[in-house]
Design a protein around this motif. Sequence first.
Motif, mmCIF file in Angstrom:
data_model
loop_
_atom_site.group_PDB
_atom_site.id
_atom_site.type_symbol
_atom_site.label_atom_id
_atom_site.label_comp_id
_atom_site.label_asym_id
_atom_site.label_seq_id
_atom_site.Cartn_x
_atom_site.Cartn_y
_atom_site.Cartn_z
ATOM 1 N N UNK A 1 -29.384 -22.244 -30.780
ATOM 2 C CA UNK A 1 -28.126 -21.912 -30.385
ATOM 3 C C UNK A 1 -28.215 -22.607 -28.754
ATOM 4 N N UNK A 2 -28.340 -24.423 -29.468
ATOM 5 C CA UNK A 2 -27.874 -25.175 -28.744
ATOM 6 C C UNK A 2 -26.378 -25.712 -29.359
ATOM 7 N N UNK B 1 -21.623 -27.429 -32.469
ATOM 8 C CA UNK B 1 -21.576 -26.249 -32.338
ATOM 9 C C UNK B 1 -23.085 -25.755 -32.848
ATOM 10 N N UNK B 2 -24.218 -24.698 -32.461
ATOM 11 C CA UNK B 2 -24.669 -24.217 -33.513
ATOM 12 C C UNK B 2 -24.361 -23.346 -34.641
ATOM 13 N N UNK B 3 -22.935 -22.273 -34.206
ATOM 14 C CA UNK B 3 -22.038 -21.813 -35.112
ATOM 15 C C UNK B 3 -21.537 -22.938 -35.600
ATOM 16 N N UNK C 1 -32.304 -29.732 -36.397
ATOM 17 C CA UNK C 1 -31.611 -28.527 -35.621
ATOM 18 C C UNK C 1 -33.459 -28.255 -35.601
ATOM 19 N N UNK C 2 -34.007 -27.855 -34.733
ATOM 20 C CA UNK C 2 -35.246 -27.097 -34.256
ATOM 21 C C UNK C 2 -35.291 -25.842 -33.218
ATOM 22 N N UNK C 3 -35.945 -24.635 -33.766
ATOM 23 C CA UNK C 3 -36.009 -23.579 -33.551
ATOM 24 C C UNK C 3 -36.979 -23.768 -32.177
#
Length: 760
Positions: free
Chosen positions: A660-661, A720-722, A758-760
């Motif tokens: 979500x970053x 963005x994450x999206x 991309x990390x959780x």
Amino acid sequence: MRHLPLPAPTRRMLLAGGAVAAGLMMAPRIAAAQAQANLDRVNALIARMTIEEKAGQLTLQNDPFRWRPEGVNPGDTLDTNQEQTAAEIRAGRMGALFNGVGAATTRFVQEMAVRDSRLGIPLLFAADIVHGLRTTFPVPLGEAASWDLDLAERTARAAAVEGGAAGVHQTYAPMVDIGRDQRWGRVVEGAGEDVLLGNLFAAARTRGFQGDDLKAWSSLLACPKHFVAYGAAEAGLDYNSTDMSELELRSVYLPPFKAAFDAGALSTMSGFNDLNGVPTSGNKWLLTDILRGEWGFAGFVVSDYTSEEELIAHGYAADGRDAARIALMAGVDMSMKSGLYMKHIPDLVQSGDVPMARVDEAVRRVLMTKAALGLFENPYRGSDVRVERRVTGSREHLALAREAGRKSIVLLKNENGLLPLPKTGQRIALIGPFGADKVDLFGPWSIFKDARLSVSLEEGLRAAMGAGGSLTVVKGSDVEAPIAGGVETAVIAASQADVVLLAVGESQNMSAEAQSRVDIGLPEPQLALAEAVAATGKPVVVLLRHGRAVELSGAVKDAPAILATWFLGSETGNAVADVLFGDHAPTGRLPVSFPHFSGQSPFYYAHKSTGRPAASRDEGFKAQFRETANAALYPFGHGLTYAPVQYSPVRLSAPAMGWNGELTATVTLTNRGAREASEVVQLYIRDRAASITQPIRLLKGYRRVTVPAGGSVEVSLPLRFADLLFLGPDLEPTVEPGQFDVWLAPNAQAGEPARFSLTR
């Protein structure tokens, strides 16, 4: 690979056509009290209507009264077709007319419905106002080359002003089909091959057509078309079948429609094609389950020209009665041209094959839209001849057409800085079928154009060059046929010139509906003309006229300078002169990829890698053609300026993005030239490993910046994450931890990527 849950807002954003949908401007909503009042009025009308009157509201026919500029007025003798249509209107058996314009006759025709029919329900007047009415703007594909959403909104607004003043309430535009096969003639009507660009232009044009107030005379109800996947017809053959996975449908072809509906569009048009064996005009899953159930679309669906009747030819309906039943039950609310609804709905209801509730639902959608347009309060909007004269072909609209024209031009090639040309001091030969042409400059779907407003290439160049210029104009050949002595005359003119402008390409009839091409190259007579002119040794500037990406070959391909000028509309000559002589530098970027050969079709930048991608032409047993690399001659996003701009390596704000970053990608642009440059910085990504294979690049954003002569600018775009979301195996939006490439580049084949995780 494990799916990770997404927050609900993110899921909705993807279903709305990607993260971009979050930023789309919503059209003004009707106030709740007004909507309830409209519903009460409509329900009261429905309760009083006979089944024939209901079927009439769902019937759309050609307008026989306003197809001529002078129209028909009280006291005029009506022809047979006009008499028959008038009788149907007065009997309440006609709900809408299309492709008639003109304020003078609007009141006369509307009075037949409002004053002479039993219930006085006003007619809806519709028309194919695709890229202008009398003032014609660049064809939509050309305008998409501007990458300028504000421009698209303003040209649609101007078209709506002229259309509304001519008594039109609805336009059959924008066309939002994604076009990835340049053999398909209707590529010219859309925004090209990319989903993001398609989304953005669909929304911008919808906002422009509809304006801030649907009840205003200057508002045109938008009708995104053709629902859906019409642009993916097999072999690029118009009207042909489409076969694709639901994943492809939802990832590529549905999002631009959703973007248009989110921008406020209250109508849509079903397509001619069948999709996976079911014609779209009889496809309940598309027209009801997705459109209504998933998206909550509240407007009405109109068939394309007899497309519901064509269910018979598809082999999906037994006869006209069966076709009307299937289409109506699938979700087609209004029948265009065929007359099947008027003919069969009364019997279908009486026999129980169609419930009355379904008919009432369709009628309610049509009448609610008429109410939203304010037609019950003001049925005569657009009947003021004085307003029509004032706004049609106005100086403001012509200035906008010129601006749109020059912003749509793409400089494909400019060896040794041949362009811009000086206006004086050299002899110019304008050679080719489009030099003095005042017919083919408008482009297809310009059925209401005012030919008196056209500016040819010759006229535009002479006006720019003034008395001190030297311009010789020779046709050389017709578009698809040689002219006796034409090549010889052209060679003489070229030999006596210092520079040749070669005006070649397609006629407007070659790039249009029902104009699919097996060979997207230029016609042979023009190629022969180009070879002869090039043999004189004089520098050649190619001015392409076209409505698709074309195959370039021979002397046309090898010319030192090439401008893609599309069909630019009324101000063609002035717009081209503005760019050619450097009063305005070229700023356009390609919305479609130009392949090396026709046989590469369909070709688009966002293709998959395959398991055997080719890194070079020297490798064997890889995904490539024998004759050429799996690449474009001029890729999506390509476009030069009059100054060379260099890109630094991409820098990322962080090596990783959290869940979500977001992060920022930055590049430095340096202008090595003596003129400022307008550059479109394009942000692409690639998901390196995912549970569904991803495109080798995918556009996620862009920004236009000005780079001063001899200077540098730093440009940053957010990621963005999206922007990383995709539809997973279960067709739900998802994203997975892993590595991503990101480019900031001038086109879809340029640049070196940076990489992040991309990390959780």
